[in-house]
Write a protein that holds these residues in place. Sequence first.
Motif, PDB file in Angstrom:
ATOM      1  N   SER A   1       0.827  -1.211   0.000  1.00 15.92           N
ATOM      2  CA  SER A   1       0.000   0.000   0.000  1.00 15.92           C
ATOM      3  C   SER A   1       0.860   1.261   0.000  1.00 15.92           C
ATOM      4  O   SER A   1       0.525   2.237  -0.664  1.00 15.92           O
TER       5      SER A   1
ATOM      6  N   MET B   1      -7.832   6.772   0.704  1.00 16.64           N
ATOM      7  CA  MET B   1      -6.747   5.804   0.585  1.00 16.64           C
ATOM      8  C   MET B   1      -5.400   6.450   0.924  1.00 16.64           C
ATOM      9  O   MET B   1      -4.623   5.911   1.704  1.00 16.64           O
TER      10      MET B   1
ATOM     11  N   THR C   1      -9.833   6.523 -14.573  1.00 10.37           N
ATOM     12  CA  THR C   1     -10.092   5.224 -13.949  1.00 10.37           C
ATOM     13  C   THR C   1     -11.523   5.040 -13.456  1.00 10.37           C
ATOM     14  O   THR C   1     -11.940   3.914 -13.216  1.00 10.37           O
TER      15      THR C   1
ATOM     16  N   TRP D   1      -9.425   1.888   1.728  1.00 16.72           N
ATOM     17  CA  TRP D   1      -8.675   1.212   0.682  1.00 16.72           C
ATOM     18  C   TRP D   1      -9.619   0.948  -0.463  1.00 16.72           C
ATOM     19  O   TRP D   1     -10.840   1.041  -0.329  1.00 16.72           O
ATOM     20  N   LEU D   2      -9.083   0.607  -1.603  1.00 19.51           N
ATOM     21  CA  LEU D   2      -9.890   0.363  -2.790  1.00 19.51           C
ATOM     22  C   LEU D   2     -10.158  -1.129  -2.957  1.00 19.51           C
ATOM     23  O   LEU D   2      -9.310  -1.952  -2.614  1.00 19.51           O
TER      24      LEU D   2
ATOM     25  N   SER E   1     -12.593   8.643  -2.608  1.00 19.65           N
ATOM     26  CA  SER E   1     -12.000   7.330  -2.330  1.00 19.65           C
ATOM     27  C   SER E   1     -10.479   7.398  -2.412  1.00 19.65           C
ATOM     28  O   SER E   1      -9.770   6.811  -1.585  1.00 19.65           O
ATOM     29  N   LEU E   2      -9.966   8.117  -3.404  1.00 24.99           N
ATOM     30  CA  LEU E   2      -8.519   8.291  -3.522  1.00 24.99           C
ATOM     31  C   LEU E   2      -7.959   9.032  -2.315  1.00 24.99           C
ATOM     32  O   LEU E   2      -6.920   8.661  -1.772  1.00 24.99           O
TER      33      LEU E   2
ATOM     34  N   ILE F   1     -12.404   6.045 -10.538  1.00 26.14           N
ATOM     35  CA  ILE F   1     -12.313   6.000  -9.069  1.00 26.14           C
ATOM     36  C   ILE F   1     -12.566   7.410  -8.552  1.00 26.14           C
ATOM     37  O   ILE F   1     -11.847   8.342  -8.910  1.00 26.14           O
TER      38      ILE F   1
ATOM     39  N   TYR G   1     -10.957  -1.668  -8.600  1.00 26.40           N
ATOM     40  CA  TYR G   1     -10.448  -0.289  -8.638  1.00 26.40           C
ATOM     41  C   TYR G   1      -8.940  -0.253  -8.465  1.00 26.40           C
ATOM     42  O   TYR G   1      -8.251   0.535  -9.108  1.00 26.40           O
ATOM     43  N   LEU G   2      -8.425  -1.098  -7.615  1.00 26.64           N
ATOM     44  CA  LEU G   2      -6.980  -1.173  -7.421  1.00 26.64           C
ATOM     45  C   LEU G   2      -6.300  -1.619  -8.714  1.00 26.64           C
ATOM     46  O   LEU G   2      -5.260  -1.084  -9.091  1.00 26.64           O
TER      47      LEU G   2
ATOM     48  N   LEU H   1      -6.254   1.370 -11.047  1.00 28.53           N
ATOM     49  CA  LEU H   1      -5.263   2.345 -10.607  1.00 28.53           C
ATOM     50  C   LEU H   1      -3.857   1.861 -10.944  1.00 28.53           C
ATOM     51  O   LEU H   1      -3.036   2.635 -11.449  1.00 28.53           O
TER      52      LEU H   1
END
Length: 71
Positions: free
Chosen positions: A10, A41, A31, A47-48, A37-38, A33, A52-53, A56
């Motif tokens: 992470s 994080m 993305t 966290w995603l 949310s970003l 996202i 989504y992760l 990214l």
Amino acid sequence: MSMAMKKTFSDKVIEALKTSGMTRYEIFKRTGINQSSLCRMVNGDGWLGRPYLDRLADELGLDVVVRKGKR
């Protein structure tokens, strides 16, 4: 390198995000996202999910390399 100094996955994702040169808005547009949310994080408040992760990581050009480590 001691465990306390070792960067986590992470940490590396967040570092790549911060050094990408893109704003959160640009990342959102590329993305899907959302910016909140970003922000959560990056601040360690969330966290995603995996889809989504993955998006990214693709956008940031990150690859996951699996290494067998000591347990």
